[in-house]
Structure formats: structure tokens, C-alpha cells
Design a protein around this motif. Structure first.
Motif, mmCIF file in Angstrom:
data_model
loop_
_atom_site.group_PDB
_atom_site.id
_atom_site.type_symbol
_atom_site.label_atom_id
_atom_site.label_comp_id
_atom_site.label_asym_id
_atom_site.label_seq_id
_atom_site.Cartn_x
_atom_site.Cartn_y
_atom_site.Cartn_z
ATOM 1 N N SER A 86 0.832 -1.201 0.000
ATOM 2 C CA SER A 86 0.000 0.000 0.000
ATOM 3 C C SER A 86 0.871 1.257 0.000
ATOM 4 C CB SER A 86 -0.909 -0.014 1.224
ATOM 5 O OG SER A 86 -1.676 -1.200 1.253
ATOM 6 N N TRP A 87 1.952 1.219 0.773
ATOM 7 C CA TRP A 87 2.856 2.374 0.778
ATOM 8 C C TRP A 87 3.430 2.615 -0.615
ATOM 9 C CZ3 TRP A 87 8.198 1.894 -0.222
ATOM 10 C CH2 TRP A 87 8.900 3.100 -0.180
ATOM 11 N N PHE A 88 3.891 1.557 -1.266
ATOM 12 C CA PHE A 88 4.461 1.734 -2.604
ATOM 13 C C PHE A 88 3.421 2.324 -3.556
ATOM 14 C CE2 PHE A 88 5.451 0.433 -6.893
ATOM 15 C CZ PHE A 88 6.805 0.673 -6.990
ATOM 16 N N TYR A 89 2.208 1.817 -3.479
ATOM 17 C CA TYR A 89 1.131 2.261 -4.366
ATOM 18 C C TYR A 89 0.840 3.748 -4.161
ATOM 19 C CZ TYR A 89 -3.590 2.255 -6.419
ATOM 20 O OH TYR A 89 -4.709 2.517 -7.157
ATOM 21 N N PHE A 90 0.626 4.147 -2.890
ATOM 22 C CA PHE A 90 0.268 5.531 -2.619
ATOM 23 C C PHE A 90 1.467 6.467 -2.758
ATOM 24 C CE2 PHE A 90 -3.354 3.450 -0.525
ATOM 25 C CZ PHE A 90 -4.391 4.163 -1.110
ATOM 26 N N ALA A 91 2.654 5.976 -2.457
ATOM 27 C CA ALA A 91 3.838 6.811 -2.655
ATOM 28 C C ALA A 91 4.049 7.094 -4.145
ATOM 29 C CB ALA A 91 5.065 6.132 -2.069
ATOM 30 N N SER A 122 -12.995 13.916 -1.504
ATOM 31 C CA SER A 122 -14.085 14.865 -1.657
ATOM 32 C C SER A 122 -13.556 16.122 -2.319
ATOM 33 C CB SER A 122 -14.692 15.227 -0.305
ATOM 34 O OG SER A 122 -13.733 15.819 0.519
ATOM 35 N N GLY A 123 -14.351 16.711 -3.203
ATOM 36 C CA GLY A 123 -14.027 17.984 -3.830
ATOM 37 C C GLY A 123 -12.608 18.117 -4.255
ATOM 38 N N ASP A 124 -11.859 18.962 -3.569
ATOM 39 C CA ASP A 124 -10.484 19.232 -3.954
ATOM 40 C C ASP A 124 -9.495 18.510 -3.038
ATOM 41 O OD1 ASP A 124 -10.002 22.443 -2.306
ATOM 42 O OD2 ASP A 124 -11.003 20.604 -1.663
ATOM 43 N N ALA A 125 -9.912 17.408 -2.391
ATOM 44 C CA ALA A 125 -8.988 16.650 -1.548
ATOM 45 C C ALA A 125 -8.194 15.691 -2.401
ATOM 46 C CB ALA A 125 -9.752 15.886 -0.480
ATOM 47 N N SER A 126 -6.962 15.478 -2.045
ATOM 48 C CA SER A 126 -6.122 14.578 -2.828
ATOM 49 C C SER A 126 -6.316 13.157 -2.367
ATOM 50 C CB SER A 126 -4.663 14.998 -2.696
ATOM 51 O OG SER A 126 -4.273 14.981 -1.349
ATOM 52 N N LEU A 127 -5.618 12.752 -1.354
ATOM 53 C CA LEU A 127 -5.767 11.430 -0.755
ATOM 54 C C LEU A 127 -6.016 11.667 0.721
ATOM 55 C CD1 LEU A 127 -2.778 9.482 -2.285
ATOM 56 C CD2 LEU A 127 -5.161 9.265 -2.905
ATOM 57 N N ALA A 128 -7.271 11.686 1.116
ATOM 58 C CA ALA A 128 -7.550 11.950 2.516
ATOM 59 C C ALA A 128 -7.162 10.740 3.334
ATOM 60 C CB ALA A 128 -9.024 12.282 2.665
ATOM 61 N N ALA A 129 -7.594 10.728 4.586
ATOM 62 C CA ALA A 129 -7.153 9.664 5.492
ATOM 63 C C ALA A 129 -7.479 8.298 4.926
ATOM 64 C CB ALA A 129 -7.840 9.840 6.830
ATOM 65 N N THR A 130 -6.524 7.414 4.897
ATOM 66 C CA THR A 130 -6.746 6.054 4.423
ATOM 67 C C THR A 130 -6.681 5.062 5.559
ATOM 68 O OG1 THR A 130 -4.419 5.876 3.874
ATOM 69 C CG2 THR A 130 -5.883 6.504 2.108
ATOM 70 N N ALA A 131 -5.596 5.055 6.302
ATOM 71 C CA ALA A 131 -5.509 4.163 7.461
ATOM 72 C C ALA A 131 -4.391 4.653 8.346
ATOM 73 C CB ALA A 131 -5.260 2.731 7.027
ATOM 74 N N ALA A 132 -4.731 5.218 9.474
ATOM 75 C CA ALA A 132 -3.717 5.821 10.335
ATOM 76 C C ALA A 132 -2.711 4.791 10.829
ATOM 77 C CB ALA A 132 -4.385 6.500 11.521
ATOM 78 N N VAL A 133 -3.187 3.575 11.046
ATOM 79 C CA VAL A 133 -2.289 2.562 11.590
ATOM 80 C C VAL A 133 -1.155 2.240 10.636
ATOM 81 C CG1 VAL A 133 -3.569 0.599 10.680
ATOM 82 C CG2 VAL A 133 -2.207 0.312 12.734
ATOM 83 N N VAL A 170 -7.770 8.876 -7.227
ATOM 84 C CA VAL A 170 -7.288 7.610 -6.673
ATOM 85 C C VAL A 170 -7.897 6.469 -7.450
ATOM 86 C CG1 VAL A 170 -7.121 6.178 -4.631
ATOM 87 C CG2 VAL A 170 -7.118 8.646 -4.408
ATOM 88 N N PRO A 171 -7.141 5.807 -8.308
ATOM 89 C CA PRO A 171 -7.688 4.724 -9.105
ATOM 90 C C PRO A 171 -8.029 3.531 -8.246
ATOM 91 C CG PRO A 171 -5.336 4.873 -9.446
ATOM 92 C CD PRO A 171 -5.723 6.014 -8.564
ATOM 93 N N GLN A 172 -8.942 2.714 -8.750
ATOM 94 C CA GLN A 172 -9.380 1.537 -8.013
ATOM 95 C C GLN A 172 -8.508 0.350 -8.353
ATOM 96 O OE1 GLN A 172 -11.750 1.873 -5.723
ATOM 97 N NE2 GLN A 172 -11.733 4.018 -6.284
ATOM 98 N N GLN A 173 -7.378 0.263 -7.757
ATOM 99 C CA GLN A 173 -6.398 -0.813 -7.843
ATOM 100 C C GLN A 173 -5.876 -1.028 -9.255
ATOM 101 O OE1 GLN A 173 -7.323 -4.238 -5.612
ATOM 102 N NE2 GLN A 173 -5.402 -5.186 -5.997
ATOM 103 N N THR A 174 -6.665 -1.540 -10.192
ATOM 104 C CA THR A 174 -6.125 -1.792 -11.528
ATOM 105 C C THR A 174 -6.936 -1.116 -12.621
ATOM 106 O OG1 THR A 174 -7.395 -3.837 -11.643
ATOM 107 C CG2 THR A 174 -5.117 -4.009 -10.913
#
Length: 485
Positions: free
Chosen positions: A298-303, A439-450, A467-471
Motif C-alpha cells: 500500500s505504501w508503494f502504491y500511494f507513494a 471529496s471535492g479538492d482533496a487529494s488522498l484523505a485519510a486512508t488508514a492511520a495505523v 485515486v484509481p481503483q487498484q487496476t
């Protein structure tokens, strides 16, 4: 003549033993080259997806199967491949897997339609599963001395963790200069060379097991169940966890796994011997592998999304952006991990490495929408590199050597399957959360704090990130990176 003959014979035996010991490092290089080929191919395809879509005129929905076909067959056949290596000749299975992967690469390179390309990718997944599961088992059994085995595991850890990043870089170069088909054609000379030199470095696996037979009902059941579980995760990231298709697939996977457990209890030679799960260390290592792979995928994907959509990096620049983590993992895995394990055992490096990875993910969590690479990406990468370099080797060692050598293949297949399921599940969960919080002009809001993957809301002056849906979005399908970390 007697003493002389004995001395001469002893010298010959000592020389043969020394030659075999030297040959082991050649075998390790061969096996790691094969693993690197598989890991590179898994990631390099993601870079090529836009070009493939344009040339073959594939719809977005069909394009996702260029990735998913490989993901499903690779993950689904790992357990079967690993156990087959325990029962039959590992060298022949390794060669068969490499031959299948190479032939499938040719099929992909000459594909003129989405159907033929998807079929080639599915066959690549089967061949790749054989190479990875059997290859790791052979590395485990080649080195019986703990110190040398740890060194071999360190080399393997570097190859496994660095393959994805190198794939992004190599893919960018090949596609820009030759075209997308070159990423498959390059596998032909490499694969044929590996097959040609295999007899020189790899002895036969387990000769003399003529009475062994494969648990076919268990193999079919668990392979189907794992593929359904992976497909359910892929579907969840695009349709949502409450979608009927997702629920049906996951319920079918759970039913298949329950049936598999029932069949294994009655099988004379089960695919996963129950004695494996009597090892507490093996169970804990696989559980940790699931969690870590979920976090790292997940880190690699979002990074990758952050660097391309927020910082404006090209795919090639994004690959180069991951190099610090890869290089630090390489240095730490080869120079530090084995020494730490020799001095303090596996527990402290695993705990310490996991802690550093957690802190690195937390650092990435505070990356703002107007951030920069040196200030908001690089610090987390350094921590992730240090943690991964310390942790991966002892984790792989624990998961593959906590049982008898006769079960090395099954343990290898179980570890790789755990990682595949962890990566698919973690990314599906976090991609769904990211999509829900947009939402609106948000980029990647909170995904998983842990897992430290939340991004602050985007400032108005920066363009939004989709944010694309995986593939479903070909230009950001980086989720298939790093398979045996």
C-alpha cells in the motif's frame, strides 16, 4: 599403497566437497537471477500499461486483466508449486517453471489481441509461481550452515525487495526506446541462459521419492480458493466490499478454504502437512508477513501516486525516487542483518525492523499536498529501507527454516502465498478507504492511520489526485510490486 591411496582418496573427496561448496554460491546467483527476472516482470508491466492499451485498443476494464491474470495465477499456484518441490525433483520443476515463463513471455510479446496477451500473462503467473516457490526452497536446503544460510537469505532479501524498483526503471527505459513488447522479449535470452546453465550449478532435488504423490483434491481446492480470495480483493477495490460480486467471491473463497482443511485432515500426503502449523515461529512469521506486505504494498502504491500526481514525477523519475529505499535495504540486508541474527537471534531484528517501518509509514502520513520529495518522501524512505533491510532476512529465515528440510517447499509456498494475500487485501482495503474519503479538492484523505498512509487535504492551488481503483487506472497500477518481501 594403502596409506598413499587413502591420502589420495581423502584429498579427492575434500576437493570434491570444496568444489560443491563453491558451486553453491553459483547456484545462489542463478536462483536469485531467476527470482529477479520474475520480480522485475511483475512490476515492469505496470509501466507499460498505457502503451499496451493504446496499441491493442484495450478498454480500461479489459486492461486490468493484463495485471490481474498474472496476480491470480501466480498467487493461486504458489502452495501447489512449493509442495510439488517437496515431493518431486526440484531442479526439473525449476526448469519447467522457467521454460513456461519464458514461452509465455514470447506469447505476450507477439500478442495481437487482449485475449492472447491475457492468456500469456496467466501462463507467466503459473511459471513464475514454480520458479519462486521451488527456487526459495532450494536456497534454504543448499546452505545447511547457519551463517552461510543467513548470508544467502540476505542476498535473496535484497533481490526480492529491489526487484520492483528496478522494474520501474528498466520498464521506462525499454518502453521509451523499443516499445512495450520489449519488456517481454528481454525475458527470452535471460530465461534460456538460466535454463542452459542450470544443470551445471543445481543438482537434482529429492531423488528416490518415487512413492510420493501429489494431493490433487487439496491442490485444486486450495488453488481455486486462493484465486477466488485474490479476485475478491481486486473486485472490492473497484466495486466496494458490500457489492454482491465481492461478497459472493469472498464467500466462495472461505468455503473453498474450509473444504481444503477438511480434505487435508483425511489426505495420506496432504498439500500442507499439519505438522507445519505446530511450529509457533512459522505461524507468527506468516502472520507478520501478511501484515507487512499489506503495509508495504500500500505504501508503494500511494507513494507512487503521490510522486506522480502531487510532485509531478514521470514514471521513470518515480522509479528513481524509490532507489534510496532499495539501496538502503541492500546495504543493511547484506552487511547488517546476518550479523545481527548471529549475535542476538531473529526476534530483536524483526521487532526493531518492524518498528522502523512503522515510523517510516508514519512519517509519510504527514506528507502535505504541497510537499516536496526531500522533506516529505525521502525521510520515510530512509526509515523504511533501514527497517526492511534489518527485518526481511530474519523473517524469511524464520518462515522457511522452522520446519524440516523435507517441508521447505511447502513452507516457501505458504510464505509467498501469505505475502500475496496480504498485499492484495491491504491494498484493497486502503484503496477503498482512500476512495471513500475523497471529496471535492482533496487529494488522498485519510486512508488508514495505523499504516501511516493518510495525506492531508489538498490546498486549492494544487491539482486534485484521482485515486484509481487498484487496476482500473493503467497509469498508476503499481500495486503488484515486491512479491517475496
Amino acid at each position: 599403497m594403502g596409506p598413499t591411496g587413502q591420502t589420495s582418496g581423502g584429498a579427492v573427496q575434500d576437493g570434491a566437497a570444496a568444489a560443491n561448496r563453491d558451486r553453491r554460491w553459483g547456484a545462489l546467483a542463478l536462483l536469485c537471477a531467476a527470482q529477479l527476472m520474475i520480480f522485475l516482470d511483475a512490476t515492469v508491466v505496470n509501466v507499460a500499461l498505457p502503451s499496451i492499451q493504446h496499441d491493442l485498443r484495450i478498454s480500461s476494464a479489459s486492461l486490468s486483466w493484463v495485471v490481474n491474470a498474472y496476480l491470480l495465477t501466480f498467487g493461486g499456484f504458489l502452495l501447489l508449486a512449493g509442495r510439488a518441490g517437496d515431493l518431486f525433483d526440484r531442479r526439473r520443476l525449476f526448469v519447467a517453471g522457467m521454460a513456461l515463463f519464458t514461452a509465455a513471455s514470447l506469447l505476450c510479446a507477439v500478442a495481437a489481441s487482449p485475449t492472447s496477451l491475457t492468456a500469456g500473462r496467466a501462463l507467466q503467473g503459473v511459471g513464475g509461481a514454480l520458479v519462486v516457490a521451488v527456487g526459495l526452497a532450494m536456497i534454504v536446503t543448499l546452505f545447511d550452515e547457519p551463517a552461510k544460510r543467513d548470508r544467502a537469505m540476505a542476498v535473496y532479501s535484497f533481490v526480492a525487495s529491489g526487484g520492483g524498483t528496478l522494474g520501474v526503471i528498466l520498464g521506462g527505459v525499454l518502453i521509451d526506446t523499443l516499445g512495450w513488447y520489449a519488456i517481454f522479449l528481454i525475458n527470452l535470452p535471460v530465461g534460456l541462459a538460466i535454463i542452459a546453465v542450470t544443470p551445471r550449478f543445481l543438482g537434482h532435488g529429492l531423488p528416490g521419492r518415487g512413492q510420493a504423490h501429489l494431493d490433487l483434491p487439496g491442490a485444486v481446492t486450495v488453488t481455486t480458493a486462493v484465486m477466488l480470495a485474490l479476485l475478491g480483493c481486486v473486485t472490492a477495490s473497484s466495486d466496494g466490499w458490500a457489492a454482491p460480486t465481492t461478497l459472493i467471491l469472498l464467500a466462495a473463497a472461505a468455503t473453498g478454504l474450509a473444504l481444503f482443511v477438511h480434505l487435508e485432515r483425511r489426505a495420506a500426503q496432504p498439500l500442507l502437512p499439519p505438522r507445519l502449523f505446530r511450529s509457533r515461529a512459522l505461524c507468527l512469521a506468516n502472520t507478520l508477513a501478511v501484515l507487512l506486505r499489506a503495509a508495504m504494498f500500500s505504501w508503494f502504491y500511494f507513494a507512487a501516486l503521490y510522486m506522480q500526481n502531487i510532485l509531478g514525477f514521470t514514471p521513470l523519475q518515480t522509479g528513481l525516487g524509490f532507489l534510496p529505499a532499495t539501496l538502503i535495504i541492500a546495504v543493511c540486508a547484506y552487511t547488517m542483518a546476518a550479523r545481527l541474527v548471529a549475535r542476538v537471534g531473529v526476534q530483536m531484528p524483526i521487532v526493531g525492523g518492524a518498528t522502523l517501518i512503522g515510523v517510516g509509514l508514519g512519517a509519510f502520513a504527514f506528507s502535505p499536498a504541497d510537499g516536496t520529495y526531500p522533506a516529505h518522501v525521502l525521510p520515510g524512505m530512509v526509515l523504511l529501507g533501514l527497517g526492511g533491510g534489518i527485518l526481511f532476512m530474519p523473517l524469511i529465515r524464520t518462515a522457511t527454516t522452522s520446519t524440516s528440510p523435507r517441508d521447505a517447499g511447502a513452507a516457501s509456498g505458504l510464505l509467498n502465498t501469505s505475502q500475496q494475500l496480504g498485499g492484495a487485501l491491504g491494498l484493497a482495503v486502503l484503496a477503498s478507504l482512500a476512495a471513500t474519503h475523497r471529496s471535492g479538492d482533496a487529494s488522498l484523505a485519510a486512508t488508514a492511520a495505523v499504516l501511516g498512509l493518510a495525506l492531508r487535504p489538498q490546498s486549492p492551488e494544487r491539482r486534485p489526485v484521482d485515486v484509481p481503483q487498484q487496476t482500473s487506472r493503467p497509469d498508476h497500477s503499481a500495486h503488484e510490486n515486491e512479491r517475496t518481501t
